[in-house]
Write a protein that holds these residues in place. Structure first.
Motif, short mmCIF file in Angstrom:
data_model
loop_
_atom_site.label_atom_id
_atom_site.label_comp_id
_atom_site.label_asym_id
_atom_site.label_seq_id
_atom_site.Cartn_x
_atom_site.Cartn_y
_atom_site.Cartn_z
N LYS A 1 0.83 -1.21 0.00
CA LYS A 1 0.00 0.00 0.00
C LYS A 1 0.86 1.25 0.00
O LYS A 1 0.52 2.26 -0.61
CB LYS A 1 -0.92 0.02 1.24
N THR A 2 1.99 1.16 0.72
CA THR A 2 2.82 2.34 0.88
C THR A 2 3.32 2.87 -0.46
O THR A 2 3.37 4.08 -0.68
CB THR A 2 4.02 2.01 1.80
N ALA A 3 3.65 1.95 -1.36
CA ALA A 3 4.12 2.36 -2.68
C ALA A 3 3.03 3.16 -3.39
O ALA A 3 3.32 4.16 -4.06
CB ALA A 3 4.49 1.12 -3.50
N THR B 1 -4.06 8.89 5.36
CA THR B 1 -3.92 8.40 6.74
C THR B 1 -3.67 6.91 6.69
O THR B 1 -4.28 6.19 5.92
CB THR B 1 -5.15 8.68 7.62
N ASP B 2 -2.72 6.46 7.52
CA ASP B 2 -2.38 5.05 7.56
C ASP B 2 -3.04 4.43 8.77
O ASP B 2 -3.10 5.04 9.82
CB ASP B 2 -0.85 4.91 7.65
N GLU B 3 -3.49 3.19 8.62
CA GLU B 3 -4.09 2.46 9.73
C GLU B 3 -5.22 3.26 10.33
O GLU B 3 -5.23 3.59 11.50
CB GLU B 3 -3.04 2.16 10.81
N GLN B 4 -6.18 3.53 9.51
CA GLN B 4 -7.27 4.43 9.84
C GLN B 4 -7.98 4.11 11.16
O GLN B 4 -8.39 5.00 11.88
CB GLN B 4 -8.27 4.42 8.69
MG MG Z 1 2.01 -0.36 5.95
#
Ligand code: MG
Ligand code: ADP
Length: 686
Positions: free
Chosen positions: A295-297, A389-392
């Protein structure tokens, strides 16, 4: 009486009982009426005495023929009453009911519900004991039978008491505002709210019960769906989104710079995101993918695109460690693009923070990565185009909104989550977002082989771990507790396990420990040393759950694994199997109960996070599943997001219709404004 009245307004509820009811979460008339039964008992069939079956619970209606009471041993009395209904005789037996005898008279009619058994030493005669209900009736009176509610009761707030106050409140309750638009009621022929509320407690028959339950569950789901649609509309209508039109060399350059090609799912997700970003309407998208699915990419591409269009981007992570890791990762991924990346967290010195605030407001920084320090008032952007936002689930809907607000026009929003959310839950909780899913993992990943073991195998397990370390690998040991004093249990804490292992089997091997109580600098120091390989064995609590990436780590032991939820175990397990090595996860649990074994056994069999989440949800129910996730939405009192999938779909369809009908919307708005004001207005007013 109004729904909002204090529960003391109800007959038989005095201050003392009110205090006890409060412990059950019942403070108002509304709370009481929505204290729904957790089951029902059927007393509708009265059996003939001649047709009673031993071993069953049955109800009979008869006349008392004779009464006898005797005392056995010192304090035990046995009251025996013979009754007849014309088809036969049966003995009814009570133990230690000294006051009952006075109420009973030969010749009076009585209704009994209890367990039918062969009487002790009764030579094959049947008797009824374990009496759960009896009613002494006047000559003409018929017993109160039918489907009876069963509530979650306590010692002091009994089943009987709850039933009686429920009767009292339902008899007196006049004003129940309708929650569904009139036209919807007409169209669907659904039961009215007032009737459903009373039928859910005391239904005439099963058909009425089903209708009442469906009506109330539908209402819950429908209103949530409407709230979510309004939320979505609110964030899209009358707001100018950011149109990201230019996409040429910079994004392509970043893609070319990746040491791999994107997977098909990654490409598809990227196409969806790109299309959203190019529209005028603000993007509201959830990017869902298992740990390590890449996902980060995708986030990096989206952020590059916003920068390429002259805007700034922000990425918010739930923890300091994770934010730092993203920062380093991005600095690496975006090397040579000329994009300036900044880092912001509450742990910077005041001087550093002020400097970063300056850089953000003057646009010297293009992408800022940080913790919730990003949503502080003092942070202003020159032109914010995209918020990731990561890990919502660790942020509330409100925090997301707070960050969105920092743009002049409405920035695009991308939410990434590694918690695989079952589809049913996605519809309920993230109904305001469009969804992209990455299913496949990058090629070459091997599933982590998982084993469930009992503690008597620990020595063998750790000897194996040691042999892996001697071959050059690294290992995690995860414990549920930090230190022993936390809970007075016999569960070894992380500190104890660390002491035991580092002085025992792992003597001579560099070990480290990391947990939430360490200072940030200490935590980071340990993590860095594990990352660069100078620590071989890391004992940890769940602080390592998210984001940590050490490809050389190939084995994880989870102590007292039954203490964790499946979704959490899966997140933890995702820390290994990130490199080319065969990887293992060993779950240690002394819990031999079938339920625990079944639950952990699923981990051995299933490696797909989505399927695992579905199983978890089935086993634990939605409340537990979401635990402390702050989804910021009203709790479901009656709907069941698994069992009521069909209703959910129906409710969603109805909500979509409502959104396009001015007439229904007009009816709905005041309803949302009263009943769900707290949850929804707070969000929509942001
Ligand atoms: Mg991650
Ligand atoms: P997530 O954020 O979904 O947990 P990451 O983006 O951190 O996953 O990716 C995990 C690892 O997989 C990283 O080391 C990343 O470089 C690598 N990766 C990402 N996409 C691919 C791909 N298409 N092929 C191979 N490796 C990839």
């Amino acid at each position: 009486m109004e729904l909002s009245d204090d529960v003391r307004m109800v007959k038989h509820v005095g201050p003392k009982k009110a205090q006890l009811l409060k412990k059950l979460g019942i403070e108002t008339v509304y709370d009481l009426v929505t204290y729904y039964p957790r089951a029902y008992e059927d007393e509708s069939t009265i059996s003939h005495i001649s047709e009673l079956h031993a071993g069953e619970r049955e109800s009979v209606l008869g006349t008392i023929m004779n009464i006898s009471e005797r005392t056995v041993r010192r304090n035990m009395t046995i009251l025996k009453v013979m009754i007849s209904d014309g088809t036969g005789f049966v003995q009814v037996v009570w133990f230690n009911q000294r006051y009952l005898k006075k109420q009973l008279k030969t010749g009076s009619r009585i209704f009994i519900k209890g367990k039918v058994q062969y009487a002790y030493g009764g030579h094959g005669q049947l008797s009824i004991s374990n009496i759960s209900d009896y009613q002494i009736l006047d000559d003409e009176e018929s017993p109160e039978t039918g489907i009876q509610p069963v509530y979650a009761a306590t010692e002091k707030i009994t089943q009987k008491y709850l039933r009686s106050i429920m009767h009292a409140v339902l008899d007196e309750m006049p004003a129940v505002p309708e929650m569904l638009p009139e036209s919807l009621l007409q169209k669907t022929g659904m039961m009215r709210r007032r009737r459903a509320m009373s039928a859910i407690h005391f239904p005439d028959d099963y058909d009425e019960l089903r209708q009442a339950r469906e009506r109330l569950a539908f209402e819950e789901l429908y209103i949530i769906q409407c709230g979510l649609f309004l939320l979505k509309k609110e964030s899209r209508d009358n707001k100018n989104g950011v149109r990201h039109l230019i996409s040429s060399h910079l994004v392509d350059k970043v893609i070319k710079g990746f040491p791999y090609t994107l997977t098909r799912d990654q490409e598809k997700a990227w196409r969806e995101i790109e299309a959203d970003m190019e529209r005028n309407m603000p993007m509201r998208r959830l990017l869902e993918g298992d740990v390590g699915s890449g996902k980060t990419a995708i986030a990096a591409l989206a952020l590059t695109k916003t920068v390429e269009n002259g805007y700034q981007g922000a990425l918010m992570a739930p923890t300091e460690i994770l934010a730092r890791q993203h920062y380093e990762n991005f600095s690496h991924m975006l090397e040579g693009t000329g994009i300036n990346i900044g880092f912001l967290s509450g742990h910077l010195t005041k001087k550093q923070r002020d400097e970063m605030h300056d850089n953000i407001s003057s646009h010297r920084v293009d992408i800022v990565i940080g913790t919730h320090a990003l949503i502080q008032d003092s942070v202003t952007f020159d032109s914010l185009g995209l918020v990731v936002t990561d890990e919502q689930h660790r942020f509330g809907v409100e925090q997301r909104a707070a960050l969105e607000k920092k743009g002049h026009s409405s920035p695009d929003v991308l939410v990434m989550t590694a918690t695989p959310i079952p589809r049913t839950m996605t519809l309920t909780v993230y109904g305001d977002l469009d969804i992209s899913v990455i299913h496949e993992l990058p090629p070459g990943r091997k599933p982590v082989r998982t084993f469930l073991r009992t503690p008597d195998r620990r020595t063998l397990i750790y000897q194996y771990v040691r042999s892996q370390i001697e071959e050059g690998r690294q290992a995690y040991v995860v414990c549920p507790l930090i230190e022993t004093s936390e809970e007075s249990t016999d569960i070894p804490s992380a500190e104890e396990v660390y002491a035991e292992l580092s002085n025992g089997i792992f003597n001579g091997i560099p070990c480290g420990i990391v947990h939430g109580r360490l200072k940030l600098t200490e935590k980071e120091d340990v993590m860095r040393r594990f990352h660069d390989g100078s620590i071989k064995l890391l004992v940890a609590t769940t602080v390592i759950e998210v984001g940590v990436n050490v490809p050389n780590a190939s084995i994880m032991v989870i102590e007292n694994a039954d203490r964790f939820g499946l979704a959490q175990l899966h997140q933890l397990r995702g820390r290994v199997g990130r490199g080319p090595y065969k990887s293992f996860c060993i779950l240690v649990s002394a819990n031999r109960s079938d339920k625990a074994r079944e639950r952990l056994g699923i981990m051995e069999k299933i490696s797909d996070g989505f399927r695992l989440a579905e199983e978890d949800l089935k086993l634990r129910g939605p409340g537990q599943f979401f635990g402390n996730m702050q989804h910021g939405l009203p709790d479901l009192k009656i709907a069941d997001v698994i069992g009521d999938m069909d209703l959910l779909v129906k409710a969603r369809r109805a909500a979509i219709k409502t959104m396009s009908s001015n007439e229904e919307l007009e009816e709905l708005m005041p309803i949302l404004a009263t009943q769900y004001k707290r949850q929804f207005l707070r969000i929509t007013e942001n």
